[in-house]
Design a protein around this motif. Structure first.
Motif, PDB file in Angstrom:
ATOM      1  N   VAL A   1       0.057  -4.421  -7.249  1.00 15.22           N
ATOM      2  CA  VAL A   1       0.115  -2.993  -6.909  1.00 15.22           C
ATOM      3  C   VAL A   1      -0.202  -2.150  -8.138  1.00 15.22           C
ATOM      4  CG1 VAL A   1       1.656  -1.106  -6.231  1.00 15.22           C
ATOM      5  CG2 VAL A   1       1.683  -3.237  -4.967  1.00 15.22           C
TER       6      VAL A   1
ATOM      7  N   LEU B   1       0.825  -1.206   0.000  1.00  9.92           N
ATOM      8  CA  LEU B   1       0.000   0.000   0.000  1.00  9.92           C
ATOM      9  C   LEU B   1       0.860   1.257   0.000  1.00  9.92           C
ATOM     10  CD1 LEU B   1      -2.937  -0.941   2.376  1.00  9.92           C
ATOM     11  CD2 LEU B   1      -2.962  -0.742  -0.091  1.00  9.92           C
TER      12      LEU B   1
ATOM     13  N   ARG C   1       2.494   5.878  -3.177  1.00  8.87           N
ATOM     14  CA  ARG C   1       3.530   6.704  -3.813  1.00  8.87           C
ATOM     15  C   ARG C   1       3.242   6.858  -5.299  1.00  8.87           C
ATOM     16  NH1 ARG C   1       7.329   5.071   0.206  1.00  8.87           N
ATOM     17  NH2 ARG C   1       7.632   3.019  -0.698  1.00  8.87           N
ATOM     18  N   LEU C   2       2.894   5.766  -5.944  1.00  5.71           N
ATOM     19  CA  LEU C   2       2.598   5.845  -7.380  1.00  5.71           C
ATOM     20  C   LEU C   2       1.398   6.741  -7.633  1.00  5.71           C
ATOM     21  CD1 LEU C   2       3.074   2.143  -8.515  1.00  5.71           C
ATOM     22  CD2 LEU C   2       4.445   4.097  -9.201  1.00  5.71           C
ATOM     23  N   ASN C   3       0.365   6.587  -6.813  1.00  5.54           N
ATOM     24  CA  ASN C   3      -0.834   7.404  -7.020  1.00  5.54           C
ATOM     25  C   ASN C   3      -0.552   8.877  -6.776  1.00  5.54           C
ATOM     26  OD1 ASN C   3      -2.660   5.481  -7.876  1.00  5.54           O
ATOM     27  ND2 ASN C   3      -3.345   4.946  -5.830  1.00  5.54           N
TER      28      ASN C   3
ATOM     29  N   GLN D   1      10.918   8.757 -11.509  1.00  2.00           N
ATOM     30  CA  GLN D   1      10.474   8.639 -10.115  1.00  2.00           C
ATOM     31  C   GLN D   1       9.616   7.401  -9.909  1.00  2.00           C
ATOM     32  OE1 GLN D   1       8.834  12.728  -9.878  1.00  2.00           O
ATOM     33  NE2 GLN D   1       9.698  12.733  -7.828  1.00  2.00           N
ATOM     34  N   GLU D   2       8.800   7.094 -10.913  1.00  3.44           N
ATOM     35  CA  GLU D   2       7.940   5.919 -10.784  1.00  3.44           C
ATOM     36  C   GLU D   2       8.762   4.654 -10.740  1.00  3.44           C
ATOM     37  OE1 GLU D   2       5.615   7.070 -14.033  1.00  3.44           O
ATOM     38  OE2 GLU D   2       3.850   7.567 -12.850  1.00  3.44           O
TER      39      GLU D   2
ATOM     40  N   ARG E   1       1.708   3.490 -20.917  1.00  2.85           N
ATOM     41  CA  ARG E   1       2.724   4.528 -21.069  1.00  2.85           C
ATOM     42  C   ARG E   1       3.978   4.076 -20.338  1.00  2.85           C
ATOM     43  NH1 ARG E   1       3.669   7.478 -16.483  1.00  2.85           N
ATOM     44  NH2 ARG E   1       2.073   7.271 -14.856  1.00  2.85           N
TER      45      ARG E   1
ATOM     46  N   LEU F   1       1.858   1.685  -3.515  1.00  5.35           N
ATOM     47  CA  LEU F   1       0.684   2.118  -4.283  1.00  5.35           C
ATOM     48  C   LEU F   1       0.404   3.593  -4.052  1.00  5.35           C
ATOM     49  CD1 LEU F   1      -1.680   1.272  -6.062  1.00  5.35           C
ATOM     50  CD2 LEU F   1      -2.907   0.640  -4.002  1.00  5.35           C
TER      51      LEU F   1
ATOM     52  N   THR G   1      -3.379   0.770  -9.125  1.00  4.72           N
ATOM     53  CA  THR G   1      -3.172   2.218  -9.182  1.00  4.72           C
ATOM     54  C   THR G   1      -4.413   2.879  -9.762  1.00  4.72           C
ATOM     55  OG1 THR G   1      -2.141   2.010 -11.355  1.00  4.72           O
ATOM     56  CG2 THR G   1      -0.673   2.159  -9.447  1.00  4.72           C
ATOM     57  N   ASP G   2      -4.592   4.107  -9.378  1.00  4.51           N
ATOM     58  CA  ASP G   2      -5.733   4.861  -9.882  1.00  4.51           C
ATOM     59  C   ASP G   2      -5.723   4.905 -11.402  1.00  4.51           C
ATOM     60  OD1 ASP G   2      -6.832   7.789 -10.738  1.00  4.51           O
ATOM     61  OD2 ASP G   2      -7.927   6.994  -9.028  1.00  4.51           O
ATOM     62  N   GLU G   3      -4.520   5.024 -11.962  1.00  4.68           N
ATOM     63  CA  GLU G   3      -4.415   5.109 -13.416  1.00  4.68           C
ATOM     64  C   GLU G   3      -4.910   3.836 -14.089  1.00  4.68           C
ATOM     65  OE1 GLU G   3      -0.652   6.418 -14.518  1.00  4.68           O
ATOM     66  OE2 GLU G   3      -1.065   6.482 -16.657  1.00  4.68           O
TER      67      GLU G   3
ATOM     68  N   LEU H   1       2.287  10.427  -7.232  1.00  6.24           N
ATOM     69  CA  LEU H   1       3.023  10.948  -8.387  1.00  6.24           C
ATOM     70  C   LEU H   1       2.045  11.317  -9.491  1.00  6.24           C
ATOM     71  CD1 LEU H   1       6.095   8.582  -8.645  1.00  6.24           C
ATOM     72  CD2 LEU H   1       6.134  11.042  -8.304  1.00  6.24           C
ATOM     73  N   LYS H   2       1.065  10.442  -9.695  1.00  6.67           N
ATOM     74  CA  LYS H   2       0.067  10.702 -10.735  1.00  6.67           C
ATOM     75  C   LYS H   2      -0.751  11.924 -10.381  1.00  6.67           C
ATOM     76  CE  LYS H   2      -1.785   9.660 -14.568  1.00  6.67           C
ATOM     77  NZ  LYS H   2      -0.993   9.790 -15.788  1.00  6.67           N
TER      78      LYS H   2
ATOM     79  N   THR I   1      10.014   4.331  -7.190  1.00  6.62           N
ATOM     80  CA  THR I   1       9.127   4.238  -6.028  1.00  6.62           C
ATOM     81  C   THR I   1       8.406   2.909  -5.937  1.00  6.62           C
ATOM     82  OG1 THR I   1       7.356   5.245  -7.299  1.00  6.62           O
ATOM     83  CG2 THR I   1       8.675   6.702  -5.921  1.00  6.62           C
TER      84      THR I   1
ATOM     85  N   MET J   1      -7.687  -5.872  -4.422  1.00  7.40           N
ATOM     86  CA  MET J   1      -6.464  -6.387  -3.812  1.00  7.40           C
ATOM     87  C   MET J   1      -6.619  -7.853  -3.398  1.00  7.40           C
ATOM     88  SD  MET J   1      -4.287  -3.544  -2.038  1.00  7.40           S
ATOM     89  CE  MET J   1      -3.041  -3.928  -3.215  1.00  7.40           C
TER      90      MET J   1
END
Lengths: 379, 112
Positions: free
Chosen positions: B101, A252, A257-259, B49-50, B44, A255, B105-107, A261-262, B53, B6
């Motif tokens: 994970v 989590l 951190r990725l969100n 940074q991605e 993409r 997750l 993600t929201d994306e 960034l977005k 992280t 999840m």
């Protein structure tokens, strides 16, 4: 690029378009909006402006009897109606009120008074129907609001209006407004929880819709979270085998951190909501499993709710679960929807049957009002 | 919904399938594999940074399943498709967690 998955040419999506075409200023504005919202959270992750006064009630437990209990057979004594029984509804009363699809072909609209007896209760002398003796016993402690008004004439627009304020769809529900205005007292549970039970009165009649507890245009972390009937109020609480709590925490974190960034790229506040929801899910994995356990309640307490209380998912069980499992743990708004009140016929028997449920019993009311922290506690 | 994505065995199995596909590509270059996985989920390439992280489930740091083959096998046992024996079980579990994970993600979830 070799070896990467080959996809057909993607049209630029909406987020990317705003990000690139809007230029530096707009993108910065969007980004700062996202940050400003999250900086006003109260630690539970919900965006909270905060009240401008010290409220006296802390929580709401809303027992919503869907289908519509007949008020003239329960709460509203109408002695004059007996004189008009069987006669045509006067125009002076109807005043051109529009008719429903169901009734507009009727040739007559006779008045019908209740066949149940009403008598006065308590020092206030409030007249209640004979099937509500328990509510009568607390008549001095509760408030009857007799000034309700509506223009709705059928179920769906009416319950939409009761829950969102207008007959038209799309507005936030009451619980969402409360959650938005007051924030949450609990980190482990959602601020707005919905429980639904099905009574025996009219099985299958009058459905409910999730828009009745939706957040409308408010941030979606204020929407009602529906807990399921039965022993597992929330599905999929358990992590897959092989993933322990610390492993899940690590996933989590990655997750989030990725969100984030977005979110910095596109500024969509709903991403923050999503992060919050995942965090809430993580906490609910710990807090929910022991919610439905009522084994530490005394027999006399349980008897006060009627025999159905031991069956998970009944209205009785929800009446115990709402205050005990939820309100006493800080859930701000708990709404119990009970279906099965849409009596079109057989009213006396049906009302007596419905009234046998905890809506008419004393102990649930006391528990509920204590759990709601009504008016006796300081903010 | 977070809990479904999840914890529902169907999604865990999907993550496992994606993990195996990732591992069978790109030789043994982990960075390229992570890139491939990211493109597969989001269409993409990941930014720098991605890439960094991925946190504790990042393949380059200590594998949380190393020394725990039983836990790895448990994670990979969800769903009706059989365990893919072409790739190492402990590595497969780590990639499954990473794929899960990314799928959350929201994306990945949001359709624009």
């Amino acid at each position: 690029m070799s070896g990467l998955p080959q996809f057909p040419v993607m049209a630029v999506n909406r987020r990317a378009l705003f990000g690139r075409a809007a230029g530096g200023l707009a993108t910065a504005a969007l980004a700062s909006l996202g940050r400003a919202e999250s900086s006003s959270t109260d630690g539970t992750g919900l965006s909270v402006p905060g009240p401008h006064f010290a409220p006296r009630a802390r929580r709401v437990i809303y027992l919503f009897q869907s289908g519509g209990p007949s008020h003239i057979d329960l709460f509203d004594h109408k002695p004059q109606l007996a004189r008009h029984h069987g006669k045509e509804l006067p125009d002076s009363i109807r005043k051109g009120q529009r008719l429903t699809e169901m009734t507009h072909k009727q040739s007559k609209f006779p008045c019908v008074s209740s066949s149940l007896t009403f008598k006065p209760y308590g020092e206030c002398g409030r007249h209640l129907s004979e099937v509500l003796p328990h509510i009568g016993s607390i008549a001095d402690e509760i408030c009857f609001v007799k000034s309700m008004h509506t223009e709705a004439i059928n179920h769906d627009p009416a319950i939409t209006m009761m829950n969102t304020g207008t007959q038209q769809l799309g507005k936030p529900s009451r619980g969402s407004w409360l959650s938005y205005g007051l924030g949450s007292e609990s980190r482990e549970l959602p601020s707005y929880v919905v429980l639904i039970s099905q009574g025996t009165g009219r099985p299958g009649g009058q459905p409910l819709f999730s828009r009745l507890w939706s957040s409308g245009f408010l941030p979606s972390d204020h929407q009602g979270v529906r807990f399921r009937r039965g022993r597992d109020p929330v599905l999929f609480l358990a992590d897959p085998p092989g993933i322990d709590r610390s492993g899940r925490r690590a996933m989590l974190d990655g997750l989030a951190r990725l969100n984030r960034l977005k979110q910095r790229q596109v500024g969509d506040p709903e991403i923050e909501t999503r992060i919050t929801q995942y965090e809430m899910a993580f906490r609910m994995q710990a807090s929910v499993p022991d919610l439905v356990d009522v084994s530490d309640e005394t027999e006399s307490t349980l008897d006060g709710y009627g025999s159905a209380v031991r069956t998970p998912g009944t209205f009785a069980a929800n009446c115990l679960f709402g205050p005990r499992g939820l309100a006493e743990r800080g859930v701000r708004f708990i709404q119990l929807f009970h279906r099965g009140w849409d009596q079109h016929g057989g009213l006396p028997k049906a009302c007596a049957g419905r009234a046998g449920t905890p809506i008419s019993r004393r102990r649930p009311w006391s528990r509920i009002s204590n759990a709601a922290g009504c008016l006796k506690t300081r903010w | 919904m977070a809990l479904v994505l999840m914890n529902d065995p169907t999604f865990v199995e999907a993550a496992r399938g994606l993990a195996v596909r990732t591992m069978l590509r790109e030789g043994r270059d982990d960075v390229a594999r992570v890139e491939w996985l990211f493109v597969a989920v989001t269409a993409r390439r990941p930014g720098p940074q991605e890439l960094e992280t991925k946190g504790p489930v990042d393949r380059r740091s200590a594998n949380p399943f190393s020394g725990r083959p039983q836990a790895a096998r448990e994670l990979l046992s969800g769903g009706p498709s059989p365990l893919d024996k072409r790739v190492d079980v402990v590595e497969q579990a780590a990639w499954t967690a990473l794929a899960s994970v990314l799928l959350n993600t929201d994306e990945a979830i949001t359709r624009e």
